[in-house]
Design a protein around this motif. Structure first.
Motif, PDB file in Angstrom:
ATOM      1  N   TYR A 140       0.872  -1.183   0.000  1.00  0.00           N
ATOM      2  CA  TYR A 140       0.000   0.000   0.000  1.00  0.00           C
ATOM      3  C   TYR A 140       0.907   1.231   0.000  1.00  0.00           C
ATOM      4  O   TYR A 140       1.860   1.307   0.786  1.00  0.00           O
ATOM      5  CB  TYR A 140      -0.891  -0.045   1.234  1.00  0.00           C
ATOM      6  N   THR A 143       2.230   2.717   3.208  1.00  0.00           N
ATOM      7  CA  THR A 143       2.867   1.821   4.163  1.00  0.00           C
ATOM      8  C   THR A 143       4.342   2.145   4.344  1.00  0.00           C
ATOM      9  O   THR A 143       4.986   1.623   5.256  1.00  0.00           O
ATOM     10  CB  THR A 143       2.663   0.355   3.728  1.00  0.00           C
ATOM     11  N   PHE A 337      -7.905  -4.474   4.488  1.00  0.00           N
ATOM     12  CA  PHE A 337      -7.014  -5.074   3.485  1.00  0.00           C
ATOM     13  C   PHE A 337      -7.330  -6.555   3.305  1.00  0.00           C
ATOM     14  O   PHE A 337      -7.188  -7.092   2.203  1.00  0.00           O
ATOM     15  CB  PHE A 337      -5.558  -4.862   3.885  1.00  0.00           C
ATOM     16  N   GLY A 358       0.760  -0.013  -6.219  1.00  0.00           N
ATOM     17  CA  GLY A 358       1.174   0.248  -4.851  1.00  0.00           C
ATOM     18  C   GLY A 358       2.682   0.256  -4.705  1.00  0.00           C
ATOM     19  O   GLY A 358       3.241   1.105  -3.994  1.00  0.00           O
TER      20      GLY A 358
END
Length: 376
Positions: A140, A143, A337, A358
């Protein structure tokens, strides 16, 4: 030989940490050398410089000097105490305050992702789906905040995932203790308390067992939050000073924030540059995506995780004036998620596309953070 799901995820996380650190370090090097008078800095220091920016300075001040509060202005009381305390503890081992902050995040973030995959495996009893969920979270774009940035997100995620993992295994008291520690890290105690409580009651019902007084122990996970409120009341005579401090960042509660009038003004203002518009639109879209995943989370993962995500997403989504920061806050809504992985079981191309996008976003956002751009 085919790698196990856990080993595959661990290798992806390791690669992400290394690539993101390199991107952030390169961004910091470029930002540093924009100034022709910049002093010489060792090569290894650029990695730390790449992960230190924006709110990192607040955590540094708290770790070194404690809290300060000026009513109606930006104040350090807006940041909860657990992460600065962890920084101070690591700093005693030798690193400076910035190195200590990066180390805390670097230790907590990858471990949180691995625990998330274990939790997902228990919830869906499907190793492949659990791996896909782990990859979706690990790649992601926001992240990168778990891979070294001097922010509290990694520590909070580790604690809250650990709490729910223990709860799934039937270890109620340790789960409540971890939840209590977690509520001293971020101002989202209602999500943790209600999520743990709802999941515990649901967990007992799934096993055909009656509720008892002990099943309401998750209420005590608010203890970390309560202790901080008591401290603020004793120190500054303002128990909820962390709410008032948000005014200093322009986050004034009221209908203008609730209706996101600031967002519309900024996006459609001729004075806004393309970067600002793109950033605000991205955070808004991610917020809408998270809200769209709430009902599937209720249906597929149960009311406990649905309540947790609804409150965790709802608090900042309602209180923020322009959605800024939502991309990062959504990391903590980890059940979403797994829900996304479940929805994409029969859509591998979409899943692969999201993972690829991502991964690219991780690198770009890491470099942007190192360049001192406001990402989230």
């Amino acid at each position: 030989m085919r790698l196990s799901a856990s080993r595959t995820l661990a290798l992806v996380i390791l690669a992400a940490v290394l690539v993101c650190a390199a991107a952030a370090g390169a961004g910091a090097w470029r930002f540093h050398h924009k100034n022709p008078q910049a002093p010489v800095v060792r090569l290894d220091e650029y990695v730390v410089m790449g992960w230190v920016g924006w709110d990192s300075s607040w955590y540094m001040r708290i770790a070194r000097d404690g809290y300060q509060y000026v009513p109606g202005e930006q104040s350090s009381v807006a940041f909860f105490p657990l992460y600065p305390l962890a920084i101070r503890a690591v700093e005693q081992l030798g690193p400076d305050v910035y190195q200590a902050g990066v180390l805390v995040t670097l230790l907590c973030g990858p471990l949180a992702l691995l625990l998330f995959a274990r939790w997902a495996r228990i919830r869906v009893e499907d190793e492949t789906t659990a791996l896909h969920a782990g990859l979706l979270l690990a790649l992601y774009p926001f992240t990168f905040f778990l891979y070294g940035v001097m922010y509290s997100d990694a520590l909070f995620l580790l604690l809250v995932v650990g709490a729910f993992l223990l709860l799934e295994k039937g270890h109620l008291v340790p789960a409540v203790l971890l939840g209590a520690v977690a509520t001293a890290a971020r101002p989202v105690a209602p999500a943790v308390v209600l999520g743990l409580l709802a999941r515990r009651l649901e967990w007992k019902r799934e096993r055909g067992e009656r509720w008892s007084v002990l099943d309401f122990l998750p209420v005590l996970s608010a203890l970390g939050f309560v202790l901080y409120v008591l401290y603020l009341g004793e120190r500054f005579d303002a128990p909820f000073a962390f709410v008032d401090a948000q005014v200093g960042w322009g986050q004034t509660p009221g209908w203008e924030s609730w209706l996101k009038l600031y967002w519309f003004k900024a996006v459609f203002s001729p004075e806004s540059n393309a970067e600002t518009v793109l950033r605000l639109c991205l955070h808004a879209l991610l917020t809408l995506g998270a809200l769209a995943l709430l009902w599937p989370t209720f249906r597929r993962l149960g009311w406990g995780y649905g309540v947790f995500c609804a409150v965790l997403v709802g608090i900042p989504a309602l209180s923020t004036k322009d959605f800024m920061g939502m991309g990062r806050y959504l990391i903590s809504a980890f059940p979403l998620f797994l829900t996304l992985a479940l929805l994409l079981r029969d859509h591998p191309r979409v899943r692969h596309g999201l993972l690829a996008a991502g991964a690219v976003g991780l690198v770009l956002f890491s470099a942007a953070f190192g360049l001192d751009h406001y990402v989230s």
